[in-house]
Motif scaffolding. Sequence first.
Motif, PDB file in Angstrom:
ATOM      1  N   ARG A  33       0.858  -1.178   0.000  1.00 35.15           N
ATOM      2  CA  ARG A  33       0.000   0.000   0.000  1.00 35.15           C
ATOM      3  C   ARG A  33       0.894   1.228   0.000  1.00 35.15           C
ATOM      4  O   ARG A  33       1.964   1.238   0.613  1.00 35.15           O
ATOM      5  N   ARG A  36       3.666   3.364   3.017  1.00 36.77           N
ATOM      6  CA  ARG A  36       3.722   2.543   4.228  1.00 36.77           C
ATOM      7  C   ARG A  36       5.132   2.094   4.583  1.00 36.77           C
ATOM      8  O   ARG A  36       5.308   1.314   5.521  1.00 36.77           O
ATOM      9  N   TRP A  40       6.146   6.425   5.957  1.00 39.32           N
ATOM     10  CA  TRP A  40       5.331   6.271   7.161  1.00 39.32           C
ATOM     11  C   TRP A  40       6.199   6.248   8.405  1.00 39.32           C
ATOM     12  O   TRP A  40       5.835   6.782   9.457  1.00 39.32           O
ATOM     13  N   ILE A  82      -8.031  15.266   4.589  1.00 37.52           N
ATOM     14  CA  ILE A  82      -6.986  14.699   5.454  1.00 37.52           C
ATOM     15  C   ILE A  82      -5.962  15.784   5.745  1.00 37.52           C
ATOM     16  O   ILE A  82      -5.324  16.305   4.826  1.00 37.52           O
ATOM     17  N   PRO A 149       2.611  10.160   8.245  1.00 44.10           N
ATOM     18  CA  PRO A 149       1.608   9.188   7.780  1.00 44.10           C
ATOM     19  C   PRO A 149       0.363   9.859   7.202  1.00 44.10           C
ATOM     20  O   PRO A 149      -0.221   9.367   6.227  1.00 44.10           O
ATOM     21  N   ARG A 150      -0.022  10.997   7.778  1.00 41.82           N
ATOM     22  CA  ARG A 150      -1.183  11.718   7.261  1.00 41.82           C
ATOM     23  C   ARG A 150      -0.858  12.386   5.920  1.00 41.82           C
ATOM     24  O   ARG A 150      -1.721  12.479   5.038  1.00 41.82           O
ATOM     25  N   SER A 153      -1.134   9.650   3.359  1.00 43.85           N
ATOM     26  CA  SER A 153      -2.546   9.319   3.122  1.00 43.85           C
ATOM     27  C   SER A 153      -3.235  10.385   2.279  1.00 43.85           C
ATOM     28  O   SER A 153      -4.057  10.073   1.401  1.00 43.85           O
ATOM     29  N   ARG A 156      -2.061  10.121  -1.364  1.00 42.02           N
ATOM     30  CA  ARG A 156      -2.701   8.952  -1.989  1.00 42.02           C
ATOM     31  C   ARG A 156      -4.158   9.268  -2.335  1.00 42.02           C
ATOM     32  O   ARG A 156      -4.631   8.953  -3.437  1.00 42.02           O
ATOM     33  N   ALA A 157      -4.878   9.901  -1.400  1.00 40.07           N
ATOM     34  CA  ALA A 157      -6.289  10.230  -1.651  1.00 40.07           C
ATOM     35  C   ALA A 157      -6.419  11.220  -2.802  1.00 40.07           C
ATOM     36  O   ALA A 157      -7.331  11.108  -3.628  1.00 40.07           O
TER      37      ALA A 157
END
Length: 379
Positions: A33, A36, A40, A82, A149-150, A153, A156-157
């Motif tokens: 993913r 990660r 991350w 996010i 990590p945010r 994310s 990616r979004a």
Amino acid sequence: MTTLIVGGGVIGLMSAYQLAEAGQNVTLVERRRCAREASWAGGGIVSPLYPWRYSEAVSALSRWSEGVYPELAERLRETTGIDPQYRRNGLLYLAVNDADQALRWASEQGKPMRRVDAEDVARIEPAVVGGPHANGGLWMPTLGSVRNPRLGSALRAWLQRHPRVTLREDLTVEQLCIESGRVTGLNTTRGRLAAERVLVCAGAWSGELLARSGICLPVTPVKGQMMVFRPGKGTGPPLSRVVLADGRYLIPRRDGRILVGSTLEHQGFDKTVTCSARVSLQRSARQLLPALAEATIEHHWAGLRPGSPGGIPFIGEVPNVAGLFVNAGHFRNGLVLAPAATRLVADLMLGRTPVVDPQPYCPPAADVGLVQPMAANWC
């Protein structure tokens, strides 16, 4: 023309972001993913730990990137919901043995930095008492950090919503396809993907992937172990700013958690956490912040940085292999350098004027005698 990107860390994600924004079609391939691995596992400080100790090649990318993060974080928050939690609360350096060099660097770069004594330290960060702060240190008020990590994310979004981007997760690249001195695609565990342009952003695994095609890129894994503390309920956040001493740092999160990092270990691709690192990190954290003696260790983990000579990344087209580009080897500074490094590789791929001089980052030439026979067996 579709560009294939290998690797879904912050470098791969931001590279896709840059190319998609420029109107290019992009397919990003990630073996698990996205975001990660090292993206991350790191701390999220938006600066090299001791920036005055780095080469101009690293500093040039860092300078350009630093000013991008506030706007980038806000844009991602607005478009994805996010929040990368960018904070610009400054960094307190303690036990610095080359303070004069640091101050000269700051003056040359136009960065606000000043000496602080023990009383200043207590005023800037009251929770830091005793230990390495006794002789004061240096204070850089403009340094920022993100919750990495945010950030991963959110990127990616954003890419998932972009009409020009396709994310292919849980897909492993086995080999580059190279024919007659030109890249033609990728051989994966689910078949071949064809493309006239491939960008390798596989972090610590970049050297291993390229070596299968006779391309020697000196990028190797360097393990780093970190921990996060969760203070007790009702105690309030014990730290407001990033604090750094003797190569170990504490990073406060908005929810009150405190990260401590990190180790530097040459153990290949082993990500096992160790008792010795746990003890060492815990000791460093409590020396810097005695309040952590009452805090719970919530998580202890390891990640693999993409080590490179001098920490200088390789960015650009691989000589002797048309269409094959690399953006790898950022060592401890992948997140720090990402905006500039990804903008630079996009500039080079699209024939635009480079945002910084690309010469220091040129990848080594491929051994043509090895590339073509190996490619023929796979592709």
